[in-house]
Design an enzyme around this catalytic site. Structure first.
Site, PDB file in Angstrom:
ATOM      1  N   HIS A  64      31.191  34.992  38.256  1.00 15.72           N
ATOM      2  CA  HIS A  64      30.756  35.860  37.168  1.00 15.72           C
ATOM      3  C   HIS A  64      31.943  36.719  36.754  1.00 15.72           C
ATOM      4  CE1 HIS A  64      26.144  35.516  37.925  1.00 15.72           C
ATOM      5  NE2 HIS A  64      26.575  34.658  37.024  1.00 15.72           N
ATOM      6  N   ASP A  66      32.713  39.656  35.819  1.00 19.84           N
ATOM      7  CA  ASP A  66      33.049  40.989  36.319  1.00 19.84           C
ATOM      8  C   ASP A  66      33.666  40.946  37.716  1.00 19.84           C
ATOM      9  OD1 ASP A  66      30.402  40.126  36.970  1.00 19.84           O
ATOM     10  OD2 ASP A  66      29.888  42.125  37.675  1.00 19.84           O
ATOM     11  N   HIS A  67      33.801  39.753  38.272  1.00 15.15           N
ATOM     12  CA  HIS A  67      34.416  39.622  39.591  1.00 15.15           C
ATOM     13  C   HIS A  67      35.728  38.839  39.564  1.00 15.15           C
ATOM     14  CE1 HIS A  67      31.039  41.259  42.041  1.00 15.15           C
ATOM     15  NE2 HIS A  67      30.406  41.001  40.909  1.00 15.15           N
ATOM     16  N   HIS A 142      22.607  34.474  44.867  1.00 13.88           N
ATOM     17  CA  HIS A 142      22.786  35.059  43.546  1.00 13.88           C
ATOM     18  C   HIS A 142      22.433  33.994  42.511  1.00 13.88           C
ATOM     19  CE1 HIS A 142      24.089  38.059  40.795  1.00 13.88           C
ATOM     20  NE2 HIS A 142      25.230  37.483  40.453  1.00 13.88           N
ATOM     21  N   ASP A 212      27.445  40.225  45.077  1.00 11.99           N
ATOM     22  CA  ASP A 212      26.162  40.163  44.380  1.00 11.99           C
ATOM     23  C   ASP A 212      25.165  39.270  45.117  1.00 11.99           C
ATOM     24  OD1 ASP A 212      27.777  41.507  42.655  1.00 11.99           O
ATOM     25  OD2 ASP A 212      27.302  40.283  40.894  1.00 11.99           O
ATOM     26  N   HIS A 270      28.836  48.421  42.596  1.00 13.79           N
ATOM     27  CA  HIS A 270      28.312  47.504  41.579  1.00 13.79           C
ATOM     28  C   HIS A 270      27.177  48.179  40.804  1.00 13.79           C
ATOM     29  CE1 HIS A 270      26.752  43.647  39.881  1.00 13.79           C
ATOM     30  NE2 HIS A 270      28.041  43.314  39.942  1.00 13.79           N
TER      31      HIS A 270
END
Length: 303
Positions: A64, A66-67, A142, A212, A270
């Protein structure tokens, strides 16, 4: 021996309130490990005085954005400033394809050796180990394949009793052996046991990074007895249904997990962009696990 974590980014998918997507630096005795690499990571490294060329290993939990969306820029900048040393990258197998196509179309040939280690999203295992540190992965649950990371310090040396060894005129060349638990025998054959010359080795420390995930019992065996546990805590518990829908965890659940796994300290992170004030998340987690702190960008946390 230094063992600490610097928070570079603590936001979830949307950067908000001057919070950046997920990224952390782990400093173990001046060995620097980067954990996840959201947008702006290289700027945050610069802001907090970390030279990117000191990074030896980068760990990406999942794909994802944002990582990992800060990764191409970081790798490119290392190339531009003339990095020569090897860099080890650990992440999902598809990450290599993403990097290859980026560098193909930008006609970039890295000046340094980027060594890619694909991670299995389904099986726990050791992905890096030397005499002072072991890094393991474990599966999380996730929306896409995601792994957590556990950093375990290797066996630590005993602590010399300085006054005692000096009084006995023990040559310094024998100090390393005594620290490993070996007895000292002088030139006359007198034996001095290591436990009279040194104190027992301190307990080895561990840092657990839970990226996550929805709350499940599946990963709990891999995160037991952490000295410091980071666990995502995207929502307050009044949004637990939303957390389950998006495969995330609430602050209360993070606190309960830390308690169930006998962690010594918990770090939240997060955070959803809906929360300007993070104190309610902290207060909620502390109802289950009092020794909880908010991960704050620019702050170091000791393991």
């Amino acid at each position: 021996m230094k063992f600490e974590v610097l928070i570079l980014g603590n936001s979830s998918a949307t950067p908000m309130f001057d919070r950046h997507p997920t990224s952390q630096v782990l400093n173990f005795n001046e060995q620097l490990f980067l954990i996840d690499c959201g947008e702006g990571t290289q700027m945050q490294l610069s802001r907090y005085g970390i030279k990117s060329n000191r990074l030896g290993h980068i760990f990406i939990s999942h794909l994802h954005g944002d990582h990992y969306l800060g990764l191409v820029g970081l790798l490119s900048s290392m190339h531009l400033v003339g990095r020569k040393s090897d860099l080890h990258l650990y992440g999902p197998a598809a990450l290599k394809e993403i990097l290859d196509i980026q560098f193909l179309h930008s006609e970039t040939v890295l000046r340094y050796n980027l060594i890619f280690h694909p991670i299995s999203p389904d099986e726990p295992g050791v992905i890096f180990e030397n005499r002072t540190m072991k890094v393991s992965t474990f599966p999380l649950t996730h929306r896409i394949a995601c792994t957590g990371f556990r950093f375990d310090e290797g066996p630590r040396a005993r602590t010399l009793l300085g006054d005692v060894v000096q009084a006995l005129n023990i040559p310094t060349v024998y100090y390393p052996a005594i620290k490993k638990g070996m007895d000292y025998v002088d030139e006359n054959g007198n034996v001095y046991p290591a436990d009279q010359l040194s104190l027992p080795a301190p307990k080895s420390r561990s840092y657990v990074y839970c990226s996550d995930t929805v709350r499940t019992a599946d990963y709990l065996p891999y995160v037991q007895h952490a000295d410091l546990m980071y666990h995502e805590s995207t929502f307050l518990h009044d949004m637990v249904d939303r957390a389950k829908e998006t495969f995330h965890t609430t602050a209360l659940e993070a606190g309960e997990i830390a308690k169930e796994t006998h962690a010594k300290k918990l770090l939240l992170g997060h955070y959803s962009a809906r929360y300007r004030d993070l104190n309610p998340l902290l207060e909620e987690a502390r109802t289950a696990f009092p020794d909880t702190e908010l991960s704050i960008e620019g702050k170091w946390f000791s393991v």
